[in-house]
Motif scaffolding. Sequence first.
Motif, PDB file in Angstrom:
ATOM      1  N   VAL A  94       0.860  -1.195   0.000  1.00 56.54           N
ATOM      2  CA  VAL A  94       0.000   0.000   0.000  1.00 56.54           C
ATOM      3  C   VAL A  94       0.896   1.247   0.000  1.00 56.54           C
ATOM      4  O   VAL A  94       1.525   1.571   1.002  1.00 56.54           O
ATOM      5  N   LEU A  97      -2.419   6.111   0.761  1.00 58.42           N
ATOM      6  CA  LEU A  97      -3.399   5.906   1.825  1.00 58.42           C
ATOM      7  C   LEU A  97      -4.091   7.224   2.134  1.00 58.42           C
ATOM      8  O   LEU A  97      -3.445   8.274   2.178  1.00 58.42           O
ATOM      9  N   TRP A 115      -5.913  -3.452   9.153  1.00 58.50           N
ATOM     10  CA  TRP A 115      -5.864  -2.474   8.063  1.00 58.50           C
ATOM     11  C   TRP A 115      -7.027  -2.598   7.071  1.00 58.50           C
ATOM     12  O   TRP A 115      -7.313  -1.643   6.350  1.00 58.50           O
ATOM     13  N   ASN A 116      -7.703  -3.741   7.045  1.00 55.42           N
ATOM     14  CA  ASN A 116      -8.831  -3.875   6.103  1.00 55.42           C
ATOM     15  C   ASN A 116     -10.172  -3.556   6.771  1.00 55.42           C
ATOM     16  O   ASN A 116     -11.233  -3.934   6.265  1.00 55.42           O
ATOM     17  N   ASN A 124     -10.675   4.762   1.367  1.00 50.67           N
ATOM     18  CA  ASN A 124      -9.757   4.360   0.287  1.00 50.67           C
ATOM     19  C   ASN A 124     -10.447   3.508  -0.774  1.00 50.67           C
ATOM     20  O   ASN A 124     -10.116   2.336  -0.961  1.00 50.67           O
ATOM     21  N   LEU A 129      -6.753  -3.487   0.650  1.00 54.00           N
ATOM     22  CA  LEU A 129      -6.093  -3.356   1.959  1.00 54.00           C
ATOM     23  C   LEU A 129      -5.904  -4.735   2.580  1.00 54.00           C
ATOM     24  O   LEU A 129      -6.841  -5.533   2.618  1.00 54.00           O
TER      25      LEU A 129
END
Length: 316
Positions: A94, A97, A115-116, A124, A129
């Motif tokens: 990534v 961001l 992070w997801n 985003n 992610l």
Amino acid sequence: MAALSGELKASGASFPNTYYQEVILSLKDAAPNFKVTYNSVGSGTGKKEFGSGLVDFAGTDSTVKDTDGVPAGSYLYIPTVAAPITVSYNLKGVDKLQLSPVTLAKIFQREIKTWNAPEIAADNPGVTLPATAISVAHRSDGSGTTNNFTKYMVAAAGAAWKLGSGDTVAWPADTQAGAKNTGVAQLIKAADGGIGYVDLSDAKDSGLPFAAIKNKDGQFVLPTLDGATAALAGAELKDDLTFNPLNAAGANSYPITAPTYLLVKPKYDDPKKAELVKGFVKYLLTDGAAIAAEVNYAVLPADLQAKALAQLDKVS
């Protein structure tokens, strides 16, 4: 300037340290017999050392509070430069961001742990992610960078931010703490999934990517000197020359732009010391300002620079 000779000791904020060290380095040519030492120990320690008379002046990114050990009437604020506080991260795959203030609040309060998470995904669109665990890094020392970052969170995230603001705050127990901006940068770099707040100069030196942050006008803006300069234009100046460019309006404003100041005494016991302090700070605000952009700091607008020089003239 060239005729100045003697020695000054200072300490304080790590946020402007890169800039101050470059200016001090350039003194070798400008005033070969003039030695200035600036010890980057964080704003909290700098204020205490200045209040105790251990240093001739101090650097701070936060204003003086009653508990800082600096007596009222014993100091003047001299604004010097401003710079973005980045939200730097380390996440494999990534390289771009975007984060909104409420998402940022949830990350730093450990309400979002991967992070997801849907909140990050919503900021985003179209970005894949990973399910990597988030590792949050913050300062271990009393810090003006922490003060400005948390003041921004109060202003921009509203009720979603529950930690308040200050040189230190009560971070969740499962976060990591590093000394100075460089220590936070190292922690982010060491952890896949790392995130933390670091001044632009140290973030760039560490090779860390940083997020675009959603500003007051609803635009996602990356931390740049242009973004900081736009934020400065919208900042309100107080009579003591402190100002707040955090969460400033303007489509191009980077919202986590922080000021930094020197604390100087209105009156020094030794007139020679006063002459040296005035000489160095004037050099920092004028000739030294040419170095600022090279090391990722935004110079003061011309009207504020003039007011800073006028404030310096009061020193005796």
